[in-house]
Design an enzyme around this catalytic site. Structure first.
Site, PDB file in Angstrom:
ATOM      1  CG  ASP A  17      33.756 -47.226  25.843  1.00  0.00           C
ATOM      2  OD1 ASP A  17      32.845 -46.809  24.897  1.00  0.00           O
ATOM      3  OD2 ASP A  17      35.005 -46.912  25.913  1.00  0.00           O
ATOM      4  CD  GLU A  56      31.459 -49.229  21.937  1.00  0.00           C
ATOM      5  OE1 GLU A  56      31.745 -48.591  20.837  1.00  0.00           O
ATOM      6  OE2 GLU A  56      32.559 -48.835  22.960  1.00  0.00           O
TER       7      GLU A  56
END
Length: 530
Positions: A201, A264
């Protein structure tokens, strides 16, 4: 090239666990629900599942605020349920990728509970603490991506801590070697358990400017994009030292066979490419979001694909994404009439495709009334359409009262069109969008030209996107008609054979010299010379 890895030839399927399948009648999806739907996922043909966070969390940001990295939140089940899911997947030849959230923890994580107590405890510098500015306010102008200042005051320390997202999500200090080592141990736990990879993330956020300098004003700021875009993130993200952190992740993963990580990264193309690293020390796949917010136009998309392909470093493997849990649904963005050519695009481009749950049946954003809003982004920046609830609605399995997702009212509303748009109905329809995805994935698996072949543009009329996929002697041509009118494309050869139409109604048809595409039709043609 060397023997390809599973993550190069496979199709990844993202599941938002809260919204996939509820088996214990609490209105929220769970791990047992994912296991219950593995027959469907295997039939669809996907090779790996990526699960949004399932670790223990206060759920202020629905799992992206982790309070324990090495367990499963009771909302989703137990750690044994995760083990059972892994066993079932591996028995079917499928893989499991977990979301890993290293930029920040929950404010309820034991590390932060200790860190906030004083300036001299054992974890006093595990987070980003700063003294107040000269005026007694925040130490600099950094903003939260969820709106407002990125700094929150802690009276016990008399200092501010930085949070790139919610106040309940304090950022870790990745310049601290103890933090790096602790987080590697959390990753190692899951690798030892047998997970096949991680989606990391907001990986570009991990390291911040050592001097905590003010971010500059964004000259392209538009109010409708949210106040958080008022400043550039020059000093609060994408720092050179982040690549040292990624190198450590990669060194750990390389100790385990066939493991991978996806990062990401919402950055311009030239910065995105730096996350491949050099000499195999970056992320395997820096997530490519080039098309996820792109104008749906053939020429513009063709130019973007060419730029991306040209920018790839030596050994860099491409990847493509058209939907995820943070962006409006694919069908909502491009329109239902374009969903079929979007499927063609995603599954025939060179590189690894990631498919968001429900896109294979054409799910659209679901309107969420004010009283049912769950996403904190909507509450902090209302009226801008930035809330993410609409694209996180429950999977539509059948035409029952709650779409087969649950026997009770789900945590988010069910789409009104679920009576027609659901897995059961579309699977039984031979020419449905769902069956198109099924056939495209099957062809991709059977055709090395699609899974591994080179990409090359093919000359077409302005509203048609065309490209060749070539491997050894195989030459496959993809043609996508973005217009509402029929389009004729010259093939420049004597003969070709249609392998697949997006409308699933032109089996094995032979064409000579040219081919006509119907409105919004995609075609896959075999141009292999005899």
């Amino acid at each position: 090239m060397n023997e390809p890895s599973w993550w190069q030839t496979g199709v990844i399927y993202q599941i938002y666990p809260r919204s996939f399948m509820d088996t214990n009648d609490d209105g929220v999806g769970d791990l047992a629900g994912i296991r219950a739907r593995l027959d469907y996922l295997q039939w669809l043909g996907v090779d790996a599942l990526w699960l949004s966070p399932i670790q223990p969390s206060p759920m202020k940001d629905f799992g992206y605020d982790i309070s324990d990295y090495c367990d499963v939140d009771p909302l989703f089940g137990r750690l044994d349920d995760l083990r059972d899911l892994l066993d079932d997947l591996h028995a079917r030849g499928m893989k499991l990728v977990l979301d890993f959230v290293p930029n920040h923890t929950s404010d309820q994580h034991p590390w932060f509970l200790e860190s906030r107590q004083s300036r001299d405890n054992s974890r006093h510098d595990w987070y980003l603490w700063r003294d107040p500015g000269p005026d007694g306010g925040p130490p600099n102008n950094w903003l939260s991506s969820f709106g407002g200042s990125g700094w929150a005051f802690e009276p016990r320390r008399g200092q501010y801590f930085f949070h790139a997202f919610l106040e309940e999500q304090p950022d870790l200090n990745w310049r601290n070697p103890a933090v790096r080592e602790a987080m590697l141990e959390q990753m190692r736990f899951w690798l030892e358990l047998g997970v096949d990879g991680f989606r990391i993330d907001v990986i570009w956020h991990l390291v911040k400017d050592e001097q905590f300098r003010d971010n500059p004003i964004n000259p392209d700021f538009r109010p409708q994009t949210g106040d958080h875009n008022r400043l550039l993130t020059t000093y609060s993200a994408d720092q050179p030292e982040v690549h040292e952190v990624i190198r450590g992740f990669r060194q750990l993963l390389d100790q385990y066979p066939q493991r991978m990580m996806v990062g990401e990264i919402y950055l311009p193309l030239e910065r995105l490419m730096s996350y491949y690293g050099s000499a195999g020390d970056g992320v395997h796949l820096p997530f490519n979001f080039q098309l996820i917010r792109h104008p749906w136009d053939a020429e513009a998309i063709a130019a973007t694909i060419d730029r991306y392909e040209a920018a790839l470093p030596a050994g860099g493997w491409p990847n493509w994404v058209l939907g995820n849990h943070d962006n409006h649904r694919l069908a909502t963005r491009v329109g239902a009439q374009h969903c079929r050519i979007a499927a063609f695009l995603l599954l025939t481009l060179r590189g690894t495709p990631t498919l968001y749950y429900g896109d294979e049946i054409g799910m659209q954003d679901v309107p969420v009334p004010a009283e049912a809003v769950q996403d904190p982004v909507e509450g902090r920046m209302p009226g801008l359409g930035l809330g993410r609830d609409p694209e996180r609605s429950p999977m539509q399995w059948d035409d029952g009262p709650f779409a087969g997702f649950s026997r009770v009212r789900p945590w988010l509303p069910i789409a009104a069109d679920h009576v027609q748009v659901n897995v059961a109905s579309l699977r039984s329809s031979p020419t449905s969008l769902l069956n198109l995805y099924h056939q495209l994935i099957a062809i991709r698996r059977a055709e090395p030209a699609l899974a591994l072949g080179h990409y090359r543009r093919f000359a077409t009329p302005p509203q048609v996107l065309g490209y060749l996929r070539e491997h050894n002697e195989r030459r496959l041509l993809v043609l996508l008609n973005f217009s509402a009118q029929a389009q004729e494309v010259a093939l420049g050869m004597a003969e070709g054979r249609i392998c697949l139409s997006s409308l699933l109604d032109r089996p094995a048809q032979t064409v000579a010299e040219s081919v006509t595409l119907r409105a919004h039709e995609g075609l896959l043609l075999d141009l292999t010379c005899e």
